[in-house]
Structures are given as C-alpha cells and as structure tokens.
Design a protein around this motif. Structure first.
Motif, short mmCIF file in Angstrom:
data_model
loop_
_atom_site.label_atom_id
_atom_site.label_comp_id
_atom_site.label_asym_id
_atom_site.label_seq_id
_atom_site.Cartn_x
_atom_site.Cartn_y
_atom_site.Cartn_z
N GLY A 159 60.28 37.51 70.93
CA GLY A 159 59.16 37.44 70.01
C GLY A 159 57.98 38.24 70.53
O GLY A 159 57.96 38.74 71.65
N LEU A 160 56.95 38.33 69.69
CA LEU A 160 55.72 39.04 70.04
C LEU A 160 54.55 38.08 69.90
O LEU A 160 54.38 37.45 68.85
CB LEU A 160 55.52 40.25 69.11
N PHE A 161 53.75 37.96 70.94
CA PHE A 161 52.61 37.06 70.89
C PHE A 161 51.58 37.58 69.89
O PHE A 161 51.31 38.78 69.80
CB PHE A 161 51.96 36.92 72.27
N ASN A 162 51.01 36.65 69.14
CA ASN A 162 49.92 36.99 68.23
C ASN A 162 48.64 37.10 69.05
O ASN A 162 48.22 36.13 69.69
CB ASN A 162 49.79 35.90 67.15
N LEU A 163 48.01 38.27 69.02
CA LEU A 163 46.83 38.52 69.84
C LEU A 163 45.53 38.28 69.08
O LEU A 163 44.48 38.77 69.49
CB LEU A 163 46.87 39.96 70.38
N GLY A 164 45.61 37.55 67.98
CA GLY A 164 44.43 37.28 67.17
C GLY A 164 44.56 37.94 65.82
O GLY A 164 44.06 39.05 65.62
N GLN A 165 45.28 37.30 64.88
CA GLN A 165 45.53 37.85 63.54
C GLN A 165 46.25 39.18 63.59
O GLN A 165 45.95 40.11 62.82
CB GLN A 165 44.21 37.99 62.75
N THR A 166 47.20 39.32 64.52
CA THR A 166 47.95 40.57 64.64
C THR A 166 49.38 40.42 64.14
O THR A 166 50.25 41.20 64.52
CB THR A 166 47.98 41.04 66.11
N CYS A 167 49.63 39.45 63.26
CA CYS A 167 50.98 39.28 62.72
C CYS A 167 51.41 40.49 61.91
O CYS A 167 52.60 40.80 61.83
CB CYS A 167 51.08 38.00 61.89
N TYR A 168 50.45 41.21 61.30
CA TYR A 168 50.77 42.41 60.53
C TYR A 168 51.40 43.47 61.43
O TYR A 168 52.32 44.19 61.03
CB TYR A 168 49.51 42.96 59.85
N LEU A 169 50.89 43.59 62.66
CA LEU A 169 51.45 44.54 63.62
C LEU A 169 52.80 44.05 64.13
O LEU A 169 53.74 44.83 64.27
CB LEU A 169 50.46 44.73 64.78
N ASN A 170 52.90 42.75 64.39
CA ASN A 170 54.13 42.19 64.95
C ASN A 170 55.34 42.41 64.05
O ASN A 170 56.43 42.75 64.51
CB ASN A 170 53.95 40.70 65.23
N VAL A 171 55.17 42.22 62.73
CA VAL A 171 56.32 42.34 61.83
C VAL A 171 56.80 43.78 61.71
O VAL A 171 58.00 44.04 61.63
CB VAL A 171 56.01 41.75 60.43
N ILE A 172 55.85 44.73 61.71
CA ILE A 172 56.24 46.14 61.62
C ILE A 172 56.88 46.58 62.92
O ILE A 172 57.91 47.29 62.92
CB ILE A 172 55.02 47.02 61.28
#
Length: 484
Positions: A159-172
């Motif tokens: 998984g990828l840690f959310n760095l503060g509302q960065t879910c948009y980056l994580n999914v891509i």
C-alpha cells in the motif's frame, strides 16, 4: 445451544473477529478479554486527534506502532523484536488508528472493536463486547460454508501511505505500479536517475517508486514522498494538502513523464516516438460534414484518455431514444454515444464549401490511433453556471473490450485482436464533490486487489465489476499486433 467445534474455530474466529490471534483474546468474555478491550481503548485514545498541520517533516510521515499491552511505541522494524522480547503482538498504527497483529504480520479489522471508536467513553466498552454471530449451529454452518482465510498483504503487493489528502496520487501511482508495460520500462532502466540532470524530475521520482514498491526487503506500505514533492514543485495548483482530481493528476503525470523521456518531442503533431508517447498517447479524429453541400472538415488531436458522458444514455431514454432496455448505463453504450454523429446548429459551423457561411452540420468523433494503455474517464463531476454536482450510479463495464467499433475503420476486416483490451485497474471516488476519497482496484497477476491507501485487501472479479468506477484503465492485449 451448540458450541463451536475445534475444527471450525479458525474459520469462525476469522470471520467474526479480525484474525484467529485476536479471537483467542476476545472469544471468551472474562477479565482477560475485558482487560484487552480496555487496553485497546486506552491505546487508541492516547493517540489523540490527527495532526492536520502542513509542516510535517518526512520523518513524521512514517507510522509508529504503539503496543496495546505496554504502550511502547515501535517503528516498523522494531515491532518484531518487541514481540519476540515481550510476547505482546497487538499494536495501534499511529496514522490510521488501525489494529496491527504481529502474528499475522498484517493490519486486521475487527467489527466489534471498531464500534467503540465512534462511541462515547461510557458505552465504548459495552459496544466493543457486542459480537455479530451467536454460537448457534446454524451460524456456525453458515460461517464454515462462506468464510475463507484472507491471504495477507505480503504476497507481492504494497500500500501507499496517505500523506495528507494524497489519495488522488496513490490511486494513479498504484495503477502504474501494477501495469506490466510500465514495470518493464522502469525496472529495466528505462529512465536512469543517475544520468538525469533535471531538477525535481517526475521520471526520477516514479522510477524510485517502482524500485521501492518492488523491494523484497520492505513488504509493508511506503510513502511516495519524492513524487509528491516533485509534483508540487512542477505544478502550483497541486501544492498543498487540498483534495485533487485523480483524472487531472493522471493527465499531469503522463505529460511530465513524456517530458522526462530522452529524445521526446514537445510537439505531438511531429510524431514523437518516445516510450511514453507510444504508450499513453492516442489520436482522436473529428469530422464535420456540412448538411447543405456535404463538405467534410477533418481535424486530429492527441489524447491521453477518453472522457465519456455517463448520462447520455439516460437522457436519450428520457427523450424516447433507442439505447436498449437496460436501466444501467454501459461502457459500450457510452462509447457508442461518444462516437455517434451529433447535429450542430447553424452558427456553430462555418462551411468553407459554402463560402464560409454558417450552416447546419453533423459532427462525429472517432479514434484514429489507440494507445497501449487506454484510460477512460466516466464523467461524474458536472459543472454548470448555477451548480456543481457529482453524478452517482454504477456503469457496467467489461473485463475485456473490443475498441475496433469506435475507430475510424469500424467495419474493416482487419485482425480484431489488434483492438482487444483487458481491464487492469478501476479507480473509485466516494463522497461528495469537494470532500471525497479515492481508492483503486488493480489486477495483480491473475488476482485482484483493493488498494485503499496503505490498506490492501484481496477481492473477486465480481466485486471489481460491481463498483461505481470513475476511471478505467485497459491494456492492449497483444502489443506485437498493435494497430498503427
């Protein structure tokens, strides 16, 4: 009332509790289980509220694991040593307040314990005691027939840690990390950071993410901090911790990767042959035919995705159009609407064959060239002069799709295998227009995984096909037969 047999204990505890190790702590009410619940509540509450400041250093972005039994904080690599020394095997993860079991070496979810998180201190312990199943033979039989042991997240996925509302980056990024074409490029020294002289290079940051993701020495989640910082520096609109659109970030990332490629051409019209242009970019042809004289005007533009109106079919049905009996819109229906002729009223088009005078005309879009990685956006965000809103509802989409009918040669007798695409990822947006969350389903070999930031869960094909997708990524099945 029958009691559960020893043989069914593992399945029963796996389904009713977070894991069998947790079941051994909670399945029998008594002083020991009450003490565990109290310790868990205390450990959870001691973490306090999430830190929402924008000035967190990179060291604070790494999660800590607080031991439930003795409250000692452990970093990722110290947790195993602490368990071996003390026998304590349950921890609270500091970022998402999740429960980690060292016996499973994985995050675990327990319905009963989760209940107290939103409960008041007075009734939290009572809420945590409530279980979903009884010990009846009917319940036991149901659990044994339907429960299966969940494979842990160490099987090649991270998984990828959310760095503060960065879910948009994580999914891509997860979509790219699971793409076989991009794996071949980035893990095969396609972009070499040690030779790159560009500052804040997106290509270097993505290369680092691929290397980190595929590190066999780090089976748990990681933070794509350098990619986030490089994205912020490359685009002021992305800088900060506000929510961003995953589709727009995909377009941004593809553009920056194209720029990072050696020998790329800035102008797409000149026929760039770099890896990223051949992988991500297609070409769309627009044909406008004058209704009066039949003159045809053609223009071609590069595309990195197809944006499809998910309400076209519903609107046509409401007007008495023939779009099929199904009440659920389909991806194929959206593509048909996208490539169907559209009437233009006078004043919109000036016909050169009619002396440049305004004429009624018919416009049609067709795909001239298909990319190897095809992204399709199901347009769920509508903006008008008066209101902005999100379109909810499921769109049926297939695991495999033939794109030939939507090209400039839909009825040709070419080899159709050159146009067959297989689903690789599906991005979902949940929540409101300006306050939602992204997660993504990615194909991992022959299986599917749900990536919700640093949480990884195996899922079935039917689960994937039932989601309310926002972005769909398809891969060309046979690259050697790619259409020109």
């Amino acid at each position: 009332m029958a009691t559960a047999t020893v043989a069914s204990f593992s399945l029963l505890s796996e389904a009713e509790f977070g894991c069998e190790h947790l079941a051994s702590q909670l399945i029998h009410d008594g002083p020991a289980s009450n003490h565990f619940r109290t310790s868990f509540i205390k450990a959870h509450n001691s973490l306090g509220r999430h830190d929402t400041s924008k000035t967190a250093s990179s060291s604070l972005l790494k999660p800590k694991y607080n031991c439930i039994t003795c409250s000692e904080p452990c970093m990722n690599g110290d947790r195993k040593t602490h368990t071996e020394k003390t026998g304590h095997q349950f921890y609270i993860e500091s970022r998402n307040r999740g429960l980690f079991c060292q016996g499973c070496e994985d995050m675990v979810y327990d319905h009963g314990l989760e209940q107290y998180k939103s409960a008041t201190p007075e009734n939290s312990l009572q809420a945590a005691k409530k279980r979903r199943f009884s010990d009846s033979s009917t319940d036991e039989l149901y659990v044994k027939s339907n429960a299966s042991k969940r494979p842990c997240a160490k099987q090649g996925v991270r998984g990828l840690f959310n760095l503060g509302q960065t879910c948009y980056l994580n999914v891509i990024l997860q979509t790219m990390l699971h793409d076989p074409i991009l794996n071949t490029y980035f893990l095969g020294n396609g972009h070499q950071p040690h030779d790159c002289t560009a500052s804040d290079c997106i290509g270097c940051a993505v290369t680092e993410a691929f290397a980190d993701f595929n590190s066999i020495e780090k089976p748990e989640g990681f933070a794509a901090l350098n990619l986030l910082l490089a994205s912020w520096r490359a685009s002021p609109t992305l800088a900060g911790y506000q929510q961003q659109d995953a589709h727009e970030y995909y377009q941004f990332l593809v553009d920056k990767l194209h720029t990072s490629a050696e020998g790329h051409l800035e102008s797409h019209e000149k026929g760039c042959t770099c890896f990223f242009h051949r992988t991500f970019y297609g070409k769309l042809r627009s044909s406008v035919t004058c209704d009066k004289c039949g003159n045809v005007t053609k223009t071609e533009d590069p595309i990195v995705d197809l944006s499809l109106d998910v309400q076209v079919q519903a609107k046509k049905r409401a007007m008495g159009g023939s779009t099929g009996p199904s009440s659920t819109p389909t991806l194929n229906g959206c593509l048909e609407s996208f490539t169907s002729p559209e009437k233009l009223m006078a004043g919109v088009y000036n016909c050169s064959g009619c002396g440049g005078t305004p004429q009624k005309a018919t416009k049609q879009l067709r795909i001239k060239k298909l990319p190897a990685i095809l992204c399709m956006q199901l347009k769920r965000f509508e903006h008008t002069f008066s209101v902005s809103e999100k379109v909810e509802g499921r769109i049926d989409f297939p695991l495999t799709i033939n794109m030939l009918p939507y090209t400039t040669n839909p009825n040709s007798t070419v080899d159709k295998t050159r146009y067959i695409y297989d689903l690789s990822s599906a991005v979902v947006h949940k929540g409101k227009l300006d306050a939602g969350h992204y997660y993504v389903y990615c194909r991992q070999g022959e299986e599917w995984m749900l990536f919700n930031d640093d949480q990884v869960t195996p899922v079935t094909e039917s689960e994937v096909l039932g989601v309310d997708a926002y972005l769909l990524f398809y891969n060309l099945r046979c690259l050697s037969n790619a259409a020109p």
